[in-house]
Design an enzyme around this catalytic site. Structure first.
Site, PDB file in Angstrom:
ATOM      1  N   ASP A 163     -58.709  75.515 -77.885  1.00 24.92           N
ATOM      2  CA  ASP A 163     -58.936  74.614 -79.019  1.00 24.92           C
ATOM      3  C   ASP A 163     -60.398  74.170 -79.084  1.00 24.92           C
ATOM      4  O   ASP A 163     -61.084  74.109 -78.066  1.00 24.92           O
ATOM      5  CB  ASP A 163     -58.002  73.396 -78.866  1.00 24.92           C
ATOM      6  CG  ASP A 163     -57.863  72.619 -80.159  1.00 24.92           C
ATOM      7  OD1 ASP A 163     -58.180  73.176 -81.233  1.00 24.92           O
ATOM      8  OD2 ASP A 163     -57.433  71.459 -80.097  1.00 24.92           O
TER       9      ASP A 163
ATOM     10  N   ASN B 280     -50.633  77.090 -87.968  1.00 24.58           N
ATOM     11  CA  ASN B 280     -51.993  77.441 -88.409  1.00 24.58           C
ATOM     12  C   ASN B 280     -52.009  78.220 -89.738  1.00 24.58           C
ATOM     13  O   ASN B 280     -53.036  78.295 -90.400  1.00 24.58           O
ATOM     14  CB  ASN B 280     -52.753  78.228 -87.337  1.00 24.58           C
ATOM     15  CG  ASN B 280     -53.155  77.412 -86.123  1.00 24.58           C
ATOM     16  OD1 ASN B 280     -53.249  77.929 -85.010  1.00 24.58           O
ATOM     17  ND2 ASN B 280     -53.407  76.123 -86.309  1.00 24.58           N
TER      18      ASN B 280
HETATM   19  C1  IPE Z   1     -53.347  74.691 -81.177  1.00 20.91           C
HETATM   20  O1  IPE Z   1     -54.481  74.189 -81.753  1.00 20.91           O
HETATM   21  C2  IPE Z   1     -53.142  76.104 -81.617  1.00 20.91           C
HETATM   22  C3  IPE Z   1     -54.104  77.058 -81.086  1.00 20.91           C
HETATM   23  C4  IPE Z   1     -55.032  76.828 -80.208  1.00 20.91           C
HETATM   24  C5  IPE Z   1     -53.934  78.380 -81.597  1.00 20.91           C
HETATM   25  P1  IPE Z   1     -54.436  73.334 -83.097  1.00 20.91           P
HETATM   26  O2  IPE Z   1     -55.833  72.969 -83.422  1.00 20.91           O
HETATM   27  O3  IPE Z   1     -53.689  74.071 -84.150  1.00 20.91           O
HETATM   28  O4  IPE Z   1     -53.572  72.069 -82.667  1.00 20.91           O
HETATM   29  P2  IPE Z   1     -53.529  70.595 -83.243  1.00 20.91           P
HETATM   30  O5  IPE Z   1     -53.395  70.718 -84.725  1.00 20.91           O
HETATM   31  O6  IPE Z   1     -54.820  69.930 -82.861  1.00 20.91           O
HETATM   32  O7  IPE Z   1     -52.369  69.956 -82.569  1.00 20.91           O
HETATM   33  C1  IPE Z   2     -58.718  76.671 -82.192  1.00 22.25           C
HETATM   34  O1  IPE Z   2     -59.783  75.959 -82.721  1.00 22.25           O
HETATM   35  C2  IPE Z   2     -58.499  77.979 -82.901  1.00 22.25           C
HETATM   36  C3  IPE Z   2     -57.298  78.038 -83.729  1.00 22.25           C
HETATM   37  C4  IPE Z   2     -56.399  77.100 -83.835  1.00 22.25           C
HETATM   38  C5  IPE Z   2     -57.104  79.256 -84.503  1.00 22.25           C
HETATM   39  P1  IPE Z   2     -59.618  75.021 -83.967  1.00 22.25           P
HETATM   40  O2  IPE Z   2     -59.898  75.808 -85.196  1.00 22.25           O
HETATM   41  O3  IPE Z   2     -58.325  74.317 -83.963  1.00 22.25           O
HETATM   42  O4  IPE Z   2     -60.801  73.970 -83.734  1.00 22.25           O
HETATM   43  P2  IPE Z   2     -60.787  72.421 -84.016  1.00 22.25           P
HETATM   44  O5  IPE Z   2     -59.598  71.828 -83.342  1.00 22.25           O
HETATM   45  O6  IPE Z   2     -60.726  72.255 -85.497  1.00 22.25           O
HETATM   46  O7  IPE Z   2     -62.066  71.922 -83.441  1.00 22.25           O
HETATM   47 MG    MG Z   3     -57.721  72.535 -83.166  1.00 26.56          MG
END
Ligand code: IPE
Ligand code: IPE
Ligand code: MG
Length: 244
Positions: free
Chosen positions: A19, A67
């Site tokens: 993340d 997502n």
């Molecule tokens: C979790 O991250 C999913 C992945 C790393 C693929 P998210 O960014 O989607 O999770 P939340 O929304 O912060 O819980």
């Molecule tokens: C994780 O990074 C990747 C995916 C969930 C695909 P994020 O895109 O969730 O990054 P933040 O949480 O917005 O920083």
């Molecule tokens: Mg995230």
């Protein structure tokens, strides 16, 4: 003094919630996609390090079922990046003896990507050094419901005795069937939540959360997480004396 890794206490299965790509990009005034692109370099570094340490299974949460609800442009870019990743990395996976499996609701992807998932697994499946689980369109609740549905379907013909449904039997119907539950869960970028990752499988995993954003998380950060894991006492409900 620099700590060294205890080679007799390497976690067999490590799961990672990768993340922070968006926040990394925002901090640098880039668009979010740049964050995802940079995140691929961290994947490369962590896969290589895990393999070298003798970790047997590495499960990476790369895209959740939730997502899909992100802006269309971001989802499309992620799909392109995924395709590029699979095409580019497969030869190295093969060379490095790594079997690549995609787990999650594969039916949510385009025909092209599903074929690529299949092809990637076929080409790498002799890799005996490590299994790389790419968790895509993954949802822990969906995984559990899916297992329940599969069991019900199997039981339609010859009724299953409820007593046959043991934890092992249930685990054998999850996407992760055949691999040990994660010993260690790593989450980058500081969020203290599971975000619908391996809900059943994480029952007794050690949890390591770091503030480091995923694109900044490389070999040394991964080793730091393993060193931290090696200080834990896994009690599984017993007392410390019983474990020692
Ligand atoms: C979790 O991250 C999913 C992945 C790393 C693929 P998210 O960014 O989607 O999770 P939340 O929304 O912060 O819980
Ligand atoms: C994780 O990074 C990747 C995916 C969930 C695909 P994020 O895109 O969730 O990054 P933040 O949480 O917005 O920083
Ligand atoms: Mg995230």
């Amino acid at each position: 003094m620099k700590k060294t890794i205890d080679t007799n206490n390497i976690p067999e299965h490590v799961a990672v919630i990768m993340d922070g790509n968006g926040r990394w990009a925002k901090k640098k005034l880039f668009n979010r996609i740049r964050g995802h692109q940079e995140g691929v370099k961290s994947i490369r570094s962590v896969v290589e390090t895990a393999r070298d340490l003798g970790i047997k299974v590495l499960s990476l949460y790369a895209f959740s079922k939730e997502n899909w609800n992100r802006p269309k442009r971001e989802v499309e870019s992620l799909m392109k990046l995924l395709k590029k990743y699979l095409v580019n990395e497969t030869p190295d996976m093969k060379k490095n003896n790594i079997e690549v499996r995609v787990i999650g609701a594969k039916e949510d992807f385009s025909d092209e990507l599903r074929e690529l998932f299949e092809k990637t697994n076929l080409e790498t499946k002799d890799g005996a050094k490590m299994i790389l689980n790419l968790c895509l369109s993954y949802s822990g609740r969906f995984d559990i419901l899916n297992a329940v549905k599969t069991i019900l379907r199997e039981s339609n013909n010859n009724r299953i005795d409820p007593d046959e449904i043991t934890e092992q039997f249930f685990s054998d119907h999850l996407y992760t069937r055949g691999v040990k539950d994660p010993d260690l869960l790593i989450r980058t970028s500081g969020e203290m939540r599971i975000s619908n990752f391996l809900l059943w499988q994480l029952a007794y995993s050690e949890i390591y959360v770091t503030k480091t954003l995923w694109p900044d998380f490389r070999k040394d950060d991964f080793i730091e997480a393993i060193l931290d894991y090696q200080t834990r006492e896994r009690r599984y409900g017993l007392t410390s004396e019983q474990v020692q």
